[in-house]
Design an enzyme around this catalytic site. Structure first.
Site, PDB file in Angstrom:
ATOM      1  N   TYR A   2       0.915  -1.244   0.097  1.00  0.00           N
ATOM      2  CA  TYR A   2      -0.048   0.097  -0.039  1.00  0.00           C
ATOM      3  C   TYR A   2       0.851   1.158  -0.026  1.00  0.00           C
ATOM      4  CZ  TYR A   2      -4.074  -2.657   1.019  1.00  0.00           C
ATOM      5  OH  TYR A   2      -5.420  -3.646   0.969  1.00  0.00           O
ATOM      6  N   ASP A  24      -1.372 -18.487   4.236  1.00  0.00           N
ATOM      7  CA  ASP A  24      -2.279 -19.279   3.352  1.00  0.00           C
ATOM      8  C   ASP A  24      -2.690 -20.399   4.423  1.00  0.00           C
ATOM      9  OD1 ASP A  24       0.350 -20.080   3.822  1.00  0.00           O
ATOM     10  OD2 ASP A  24       0.634 -21.174   1.705  1.00  0.00           O
ATOM     11  N   LYS A  26       4.306 -14.361   5.203  1.00  0.00           N
ATOM     12  CA  LYS A  26       4.595 -15.480   4.048  1.00  0.00           C
ATOM     13  C   LYS A  26       6.107 -15.244   4.059  1.00  0.00           C
ATOM     14  CE  LYS A  26       3.446 -18.082   0.999  1.00  0.00           C
ATOM     15  NZ  LYS A  26       2.935 -19.794   1.394  1.00  0.00           N
ATOM     16  N   ASP A  82     -11.403 -10.046   5.967  1.00  0.00           N
ATOM     17  CA  ASP A  82     -12.583 -10.045   5.284  1.00  0.00           C
ATOM     18  C   ASP A  82     -13.130 -11.579   5.607  1.00  0.00           C
ATOM     19  OD1 ASP A  82     -12.757  -7.899   4.083  1.00  0.00           O
ATOM     20  OD2 ASP A  82     -13.389  -8.488   2.093  1.00  0.00           O
ATOM     21  N   ASP A 125      -5.600  -6.939   5.408  1.00  0.00           N
ATOM     22  CA  ASP A 125      -6.737  -6.804   4.479  1.00  0.00           C
ATOM     23  C   ASP A 125      -7.457  -7.910   4.243  1.00  0.00           C
ATOM     24  OD1 ASP A 125      -8.670  -5.282   3.039  1.00  0.00           O
ATOM     25  OD2 ASP A 125      -7.467  -6.061   1.047  1.00  0.00           O
TER      26      ASP A 125
HETATM   27  C1  IPM Z   1     -10.291  -2.124   3.626  1.00  0.00           C
HETATM   28  C2  IPM Z   1     -10.490  -1.898   2.341  1.00  0.00           C
HETATM   29  C3  IPM Z   1      -9.406  -0.827   1.733  1.00  0.00           C
HETATM   30  C4  IPM Z   1      -8.189  -1.650   1.778  1.00  0.00           C
HETATM   31  C5  IPM Z   1      -9.638  -0.537   0.472  1.00  0.00           C
HETATM   32  C6  IPM Z   1     -11.018   0.379   0.338  1.00  0.00           C
HETATM   33  C7  IPM Z   1      -8.726   0.513  -0.048  1.00  0.00           C
HETATM   34  O1  IPM Z   1     -10.492  -2.880   1.679  1.00  0.00           O
HETATM   35  O2  IPM Z   1     -10.301  -0.983   4.573  1.00  0.00           O
HETATM   36  O3  IPM Z   1     -10.163  -3.363   4.048  1.00  0.00           O
HETATM   37  O4  IPM Z   1      -7.595  -2.363   1.076  1.00  0.00           O
HETATM   38  O5  IPM Z   1      -7.362  -1.480   2.844  1.00  0.00           O
HETATM   39 MN    MN Z   2     -10.456  -4.662   2.836  1.00  0.00          MN
END
Ligand code: IPM
Ligand code: MN
Length: 352
Positions: free
Chosen positions: A137, A221, A189, A249, A245
């Site tokens: 990033y 992984d 990793k 999720d 990130d």
């Molecule tokens: C998050 C989002 C962001 C990230 C995006 C929107 C840039 O996915 O906050 O997890 O990748 O950090």
């Molecule tokens: Mn995200």
């Protein structure tokens, strides 16, 4: 009476709707727990960009610095180039305010919300400390000879000694404070990405100062697999930005979905930013169908950060009650009206 100055960025899509519910809950908590919240709205996002050409000017960052915290809804809209405003606003805040910790709790409130067979709230209660200012990033990269057969595209994973060390220290401290399993897992990793050896070394070094914390390691992984097979293993995780990130999720999915997952972008002692993990969900925008619990939970995290621990805990327990009592049946968009869920949370806080 404490007054907290909050910059509010509703943003795009469902952002402003879920933020409105978060603010309702913020005010109710202030009345019950004795603080005021002075909120200022900022218009940045896609509509503002299309009307003015402005993404997130330096003056906006200066304005954010005049607050105690930032509360953000969501950014992202298919009318503009993919990721442009997310990078300018979300990543802009993270990098310019040096919010080096992205704190993402993964907590299952009710068994019914979990897609995993046989897992209960006792099994899923951990926190991911995602590094938030480096890695892929950092913006070191680009595209050369675009659109030609000789095109070159690259993006560097950047780790600095300071950047790695400060987030690892934060994670050790947090793990000690949580006082649960006292287990800190480094997720990386390093077997394939040799630059991540810096994480291995710094983690081992800092660990010497925390003999009471059990150290643990997982490759990213394998960690994805273990999140599904044995989530009860985890207590606190520390990991570089990109893996953080991705695994959060997955973490959100096992706690019930994006409708519930909140995060804090933190630089201890400085103006920090709180947001739901979910995106702007343009197809649900303006319909009063998005579930605002993730935004409400972000307000809870923000209050805890601002020292309003009782109010933060009250919001967490209101969410717990809504989900365990069956009042909120599930977190899918359309099940409940957005404003109803906010009102129910307010009632629970007032009755607490
Ligand atoms: C998050 C989002 C962001 C990230 C995006 C929107 C840039 O996915 O906050 O997890 O990748 O950090
Ligand atoms: Mn995200």
């Amino acid at each position: 009476m404490a007054n907290h100055r909050i910059a509010v960025l509703g943003g795009d899509g469902i952002g402003p709707e879920v933020v409105a519910e978060g603010l309702k809950v913020l005010r109710a908590a202030g009345e019950v727990y004795g603080f005021t919240a002075e909120t200022t709205d900022y218009p940045y996002g896609t509509d503002h960009f299309l009307a003015t050409g402005e993404k997130f000017p330096d003056s906006a960052l200066d304005a954010m610095r005049q607050h105690d915290a930032v509360f953000l809804g969501a950014i992202g809209d298919p009318r503009v180039e993919v990721g442009m405003l997310e990078r300018a606003i979300i990543a802009g805040l993270r990098f310019q305010l040096d919010l080096y910790v992205n704190l993402r709790p993964i907590k299952l409130y009710d068994e019914r919300l979990c897609p995993l067979k046989g897992k209960t709230p006792d099994d899923i209660d951990f926190v991911v400390v995602r590094e938030n200012t480096e890695d892929a990033y950092a913006g070191i990269g680009g595209i050369l000879k675009k659109g030609t057969p000789n095109e070159v595209a690259m993006q560097s994973m950047v780790y600095t000694r300071n950047g790695v060390e400060r987030v690892i220290r934060y994670a050790f401290d947090l793990c000690r404070k949580r006082n649960q399993k006292r287990r800190l897992t480094l997720v990386d990793k390093a077997n394939a990405i040799r630059a991540q050896d810096i994480w291995t070394r710094v983690f081992a070094e800092v660990a010497k100062e925390y003999p009471d914390i059990e150290t643990d390691h997982g490759y990213v992984d394998a960690t994805c697999m273990w999140f599904l097979k044995k989530p009860e293993w985890y207590d606190t995780i520390v990991t570089p930005n990109l893996f953080g990130d991705i695994i959060t999720d997955l973490g959100a999915a096992i706690q019930g979905g994006m409708g519930i997952a909140a995060s804090g972008n933190i630089h201890p002692g400085k103006v920090s930013m709180f947001e739901p993990i979910h995106g702007s969900a343009p197809k649900y925008a303006g319909k009063n169908v998005a579930n605002p619990i993730a935004a409400i939970a972000a307000v809870g995290m923000m209050l805890d950060y601002l020292g309003e621990h009782e109010a933060g805990a009250a919001i967490d327990s209101a969410i717990q009650t809504l989900l365990t009592s069956g009042k909120v049946q599930n977190l899918r968009a359309g099940t409940h009206a957005t404003n109803d869920v906010g009102d129910w949370t307010v009632e629970l806080i007032q009755g607490a």
